[in-house]
Design an enzyme around this catalytic site. Structure first.
Site, PDB file in Angstrom:
ATOM      1  N   LYS A 181       1.258  -1.033   0.198  1.00 18.21           N
ATOM      2  CA  LYS A 181       0.299   0.415   0.160  1.00 18.21           C
ATOM      3  C   LYS A 181       1.153   0.984  -0.224  1.00 18.21           C
ATOM      4  CE  LYS A 181      -3.596   2.359   3.207  1.00 18.21           C
ATOM      5  NZ  LYS A 181      -3.974   2.426   3.868  1.00 18.21           N
ATOM      6  N   GLU A 231      -8.325  11.278  12.978  1.00 19.02           N
ATOM      7  CA  GLU A 231      -7.588   9.891  13.296  1.00 19.02           C
ATOM      8  C   GLU A 231      -6.421   9.648  15.001  1.00 19.02           C
ATOM      9  OE1 GLU A 231      -4.653   7.223  10.771  1.00 19.02           O
ATOM     10  OE2 GLU A 231      -5.566   8.565   9.396  1.00 19.02           O
ATOM     11  N   GLU A 275      -7.643  -2.520   2.612  1.00 26.58           N
ATOM     12  CA  GLU A 275      -6.651  -1.737   2.200  1.00 26.58           C
ATOM     13  C   GLU A 275      -6.425  -0.984   4.408  1.00 26.58           C
ATOM     14  OE1 GLU A 275      -6.893   3.701   2.442  1.00 26.58           O
ATOM     15  OE2 GLU A 275      -8.358   2.746   1.352  1.00 26.58           O
ATOM     16  N   GLU A 412     -11.886  10.797  -4.206  1.00 23.33           N
ATOM     17  CA  GLU A 412     -11.832  10.460  -2.353  1.00 23.33           C
ATOM     18  C   GLU A 412     -10.917  11.929  -2.004  1.00 23.33           C
ATOM     19  OE1 GLU A 412      -9.164   7.557   0.027  1.00 23.33           O
ATOM     20  OE2 GLU A 412     -10.562   6.938  -1.368  1.00 23.33           O
ATOM     21  N   LYS A 416     -12.310  14.847   0.763  1.00 20.99           N
ATOM     22  CA  LYS A 416     -11.366  14.692   2.033  1.00 20.99           C
ATOM     23  C   LYS A 416     -10.863  16.548   1.967  1.00 20.99           C
ATOM     24  CE  LYS A 416      -9.512  10.522   2.294  1.00 20.99           C
ATOM     25  NZ  LYS A 416      -8.804   9.258   1.835  1.00 20.99           N
TER      26      LYS A 416
END
Length: 427
Positions: A181, A231, A275, A412, A416
């Site tokens: 990734k 996060e 992911e 995406e 964001k």
């Protein structure tokens, strides 16, 4: 606030130089909730730091610095020896910057705690003056104002063509087995018609972007790094640590039925789950040598204003003598913002992206002897003052794994970025 200010001034004036401790602190508290961003907005002392916790009723703000550390292990050693807090963090590239502030304000459960730090190893008169000046800042507040600025897009580090090329390079590395990734990011620049105050901007984001940490780091008056991130890097209570894997994204709209469909899709989509599991794998593998026990919770969905994410919480019991210096080095940057394997992903990003991430996707927080709290500095922007205008650099990233489609990943990062961009009017 007058009582707090006068009480602290009396403590500072009564202080006598002591060889028993390197740092003396003066502390006061009262049952009061203060708008710390309005207080910061009135101040001219730097650096300035602000953190509104995501999951607890805690907000902290600080001014100035007494001690500075450019190494997280030295910072940890100071905290453990002196039992004093440090604020700061690590940039994406792991450059550490931690400091003991001159003045620390903490709103905790509707009680305001105020602490001023005095360095006994510096000139007494200079330190006393600095502490008195810090106490007097408690009398200064400037009202926050709504952000209604018009901004113009002036540049972007990657357009759709460049972005597609970056992703194709990443997919080639994944296909060859060099990466599992990689998290690519973009930087977009805007210019406002009038100055934008970073505190006003962040206050607006606090109102709009709930369920997030909200942070500000201003090392000087001309530039502030701000953001509202969903996060957590980790929180620590003693030797108990909680971290998380936040990866895998779907859209959020004003239509509850559509949002539920997206939630169901996200929970069952193999690509997004893969992911997320890669982030879990990276965290667990890196932590393994430093923990007695580690456990991964069931997957859940965290919904935000513009997007929703898969999240798996991770609980760990750290070994004795393992604290924040090790935790920061081990977890940051996680596969949620860099990729996997970590070192290979970071090297790929350094040779592919055409800009310096700096504090974007870094980590900011506070460390103490018995506890710590650090967020991941995403959904963030630099606000730089340029005369009668402000330049805003907004960042957004997307995790690339086998099966990623460049156009979908572009959409995406646009979603964001809109968590902050939507606070402004774009022309």
């Amino acid at each position: 606030m007058e009582n707090l200010c006068s009480g602290l001034i009396k403590q500072i004036q009564a202080h006598k130089l002591s060889a028993l401790s390197a740092i003396t602190y003066f502390k006061s508290e009262m049952q009061l909730t203060v708008e710390l961003l309005a207080w910061l907005k009135a101040q001219e002392m730097y650096p300035q730091f602000y953190l509104n916790y995501r999951d607890e009723p805690i907000t902290i703000a600080s001014l100035g610095k007494v001690r500075l550390f450019s190494d997280e292990k030295m910072a940890q050693q100071f905290v453990q020896q002196q039992d004093l807090p440090l604020v700061g963090g690590l940039t994406f590239s792991k450059q550490a910057k931690f400091w003991l502030p001159r003045l620390l304000l903490e709103n905790i459960d509707n009680i305001l705690h105020v602490t001023i730090y005095f360095d006994n190893e510096q000139d007494f008169v200079t330190e006393q003056h600095a502490c008195l000046q810090a106490a007097k800042t408690l009398e200064k507040f400037t009202a926050l104002q709504s952000v209604k600025q018009v901004v113009h897009k002036i540049g972007q580090k990657a357009n759709t063509e460049v972005w597609t090329n970056w992703i194709e390079q990443g997919l080639a590395e994944i296909k060859q087995g060099h990466l599992s990734k990689v998290v690519l990011a973009n930087q977009t620049e805007f210019l406002s018609n009038q100055p934008i105050d970073a505190k006003d901007f962040l206050a607006e984001s606090e109102q709009q972007n709930t369920g997030c940490y909200h942070f500000l780091l201003a090392e000087q008056a001309e530039c502030a790094f701000v953001g509202s991130t969903p996060e957590r890097l980790y929180t620590r209570q003693g030797q108990h640590m909680q971290t998380e894997a936040l990866a895998g994204t779907a859209t959020i709209t004003d239509n509850p039925q559509y949002n539920q469909q997206q939630t169901d899709w996200l929970l069952n989509d193999r690509k997004n789950d893969h992911e997320n599991r890669l982030v879990v794998q990276g965290i667990c593998e890196n932590l393994q040598p430093y923990v007695n026990h580690i456990a991964v919770c069931d997957v859940e969905v965290k919904q935000l204003r513009q997007v929703q994410h898969l999240r798996r919480c991770i609980q760990a019991e750290l070994k004795n003598n393992v604290a924040d210096g090790v935790c920061l080095q081990t977890i940051h940057p996680s596969a949620a913002v860099s990729g996997l394997p970590q070192q290979s992903a970071v090297q790929f990003l350094q040779k592919t992206e055409n800009f310096d991430r700096s504090w974007y996707a870094g980590t900011l927080g506070i460390m103490r002897k018995l506890q710590a709290e650090f967020c991941v500095a995403i959904r963030s922007a630099f606000i730089e003052q340029q005369g009668e205008q402000s330049k805003i650099r907004i960042f957004a990233g997307a995790g690339i794994v086998a099966g990623s489609v460049p156009l979908l990943e572009w959409q995406e990062i646009e979603r964001k970025a809109s968590s902050l961009l939507s606070l402004l009017t774009i022309e």
